[in-house]
Design an enzyme around this catalytic site. Structure first.
Site, PDB file in Angstrom:
ATOM      1  N   ASP A  12       0.880  -1.175   0.000  1.00  0.00           N
ATOM      2  CA  ASP A  12       0.000   0.000   0.000  1.00  0.00           C
ATOM      3  C   ASP A  12       0.917   1.224   0.000  1.00  0.00           C
ATOM      4  OD1 ASP A  12      -1.573   2.163   0.683  1.00  0.00           O
ATOM      5  OD2 ASP A  12      -2.555   1.169   2.373  1.00  0.00           O
ATOM      6  N   ASN A  26      -5.836  12.651 -11.637  1.00  0.00           N
ATOM      7  CA  ASN A  26      -6.507  13.088 -12.875  1.00  0.00           C
ATOM      8  C   ASN A  26      -6.098  14.543 -13.094  1.00  0.00           C
ATOM      9  OD1 ASN A  26      -8.507  14.868 -11.516  1.00  0.00           O
ATOM     10  ND2 ASN A  26      -9.230  12.913 -10.700  1.00  0.00           N
ATOM     11  N   GLY A  34      -9.575   5.160  -6.261  1.00  0.00           N
ATOM     12  CA  GLY A  34      -8.345   4.380  -6.387  1.00  0.00           C
ATOM     13  C   GLY A  34      -7.224   4.869  -5.488  1.00  0.00           C
ATOM     14  N   VAL A  35      -6.005   4.842  -6.022  1.00  0.00           N
ATOM     15  CA  VAL A  35      -4.841   5.223  -5.230  1.00  0.00           C
ATOM     16  C   VAL A  35      -4.894   6.715  -4.890  1.00  0.00           C
ATOM     17  CG1 VAL A  35      -3.263   5.622  -7.185  1.00  0.00           C
ATOM     18  CG2 VAL A  35      -2.361   4.830  -4.994  1.00  0.00           C
ATOM     19  N   ASP A  36      -5.452   7.513  -5.774  1.00  0.00           N
ATOM     20  CA  ASP A  36      -5.617   8.959  -5.554  1.00  0.00           C
ATOM     21  C   ASP A  36      -6.450   9.211  -4.288  1.00  0.00           C
ATOM     22  OD1 ASP A  36      -5.643  11.699  -6.004  1.00  0.00           O
ATOM     23  OD2 ASP A  36      -6.894  11.611  -7.812  1.00  0.00           O
ATOM     24  N   THR A 120      -3.482   1.690 -14.857  1.00  0.00           N
ATOM     25  CA  THR A 120      -3.982   0.314 -15.054  1.00  0.00           C
ATOM     26  C   THR A 120      -5.214  -0.020 -14.208  1.00  0.00           C
ATOM     27  OG1 THR A 120      -2.553  -0.741 -13.386  1.00  0.00           O
ATOM     28  CG2 THR A 120      -1.649  -0.484 -15.627  1.00  0.00           C
ATOM     29  N   GLY A 121      -5.731   0.968 -13.486  1.00  0.00           N
ATOM     30  CA  GLY A 121      -6.959   0.768 -12.720  1.00  0.00           C
ATOM     31  C   GLY A 121      -8.140   1.311 -13.503  1.00  0.00           C
ATOM     32  N   VAL A 122      -8.734   2.369 -12.984  1.00  0.00           N
ATOM     33  CA  VAL A 122      -9.903   3.012 -13.600  1.00  0.00           C
ATOM     34  C   VAL A 122      -9.641   3.419 -15.061  1.00  0.00           C
ATOM     35  CG1 VAL A 122     -11.398   5.058 -13.445  1.00  0.00           C
ATOM     36  CG2 VAL A 122     -10.741   3.858 -11.379  1.00  0.00           C
ATOM     37  N   TYR A 123      -8.383   3.710 -15.399  1.00  0.00           N
ATOM     38  CA  TYR A 123      -8.053   4.171 -16.760  1.00  0.00           C
ATOM     39  C   TYR A 123      -7.787   3.038 -17.756  1.00  0.00           C
ATOM     40  CZ  TYR A 123      -7.970   9.156 -15.487  1.00  0.00           C
ATOM     41  OH  TYR A 123      -8.307  10.437 -15.106  1.00  0.00           O
TER      42      TYR A 123
END
Ligand code: AR6
Length: 171
Positions: A12, A26, A34-36, A120-123
């Site tokens: 993490d 973004n 996500g990580v943001d 590689t997540g939401v995008y």
């Protein structure tokens, strides 16, 4: 060889005790999921207050803030490309993220830098291709910055970790 300065771990990134962690942000730099979301949650509202002063950031570029309540001293925010079909400059924009984050890290005397798996997540950037681009770009960019001692890819899950380990072995 630069390969010796690159590591892949599972973990993490909000727990990383390093000079800088990278945020897969973004273009608004005003937070998200996500990580943001995890980074803003752990850092506290002072991070968002500093981000508001930055007036956003174009995709592929990078801006630095303090780390506030994070164990990391700084956060380098970079908006990765959203995957469309691979024909809209996505690979080059992803490489730019890694290159610009390391340049900003070096300019701010950060010797240890942790990255999440940008885009590689939401995008939805394809994982294997993203890992290959990330590892290759980090290795190339480290040639220019001898002050950066260690770069880690901090992977949230085992599948992501495997992809980056494979890319590092193939280097
Ligand atoms: N530590 C390390 N990696 C993490 C963590 C964590 N705490 N949490 C998630 N990940 P994503 P993107 C991994 O979706 O694709 C946001 O809303 C996650 O499993 O966070 O670049 C932004 O505001 C995945 O492997 O980022 C943007 O709108 C990786 O981090 C958008 O999402 C990236 O997934 C950016 O999308």
């Amino acid at each position: 060889m630069n390969k010796n300065r690159i590591e892949v771990i599972q973990g993490d990134i909000t727990k990383s005790e390093v000079d800088a962690i990278v945020n897969a942000a973004n273009t608004s730099l005003l937070g998200g999921g996500g990580v943001d979301g995890a980074i803003h949650m752990a850092a506290g509202s002072a991070l968002l207050a500093e981000c508001r002063t930055l007036n956003g950031c174009p995709t592929g570029e990078a801006k630095i803030t303090r780390g506030y309540r994070l164990p990391a001293k700084h956060v380098i925010h970079t908006p990765g490309p959203r995957w469309r079909d691979g024909e809209h400059g996505e690979p080059e924009l992803l490489a730019s993220c890694y290159r610009n984050c390391l340049r900003v890290a070096a300019e701010n005397h950060c010797a240890t830098v942790d990255f999440p798996s940008i885009s590689t997540g939401v995008y939805h950037f394809p994982l294997e291709q993203a890992a290959e681009i990330a590892i290759r770009t980090i290795a190339e960019t480290l040639e220019h910055y001898s002050s950066i001692r260690r770069v880690r890819m901090v992977c949230f899950d085992a599948r992501t970790q495997k992809a980056y380990e494979k890319a590092l072995e193939a280097l």
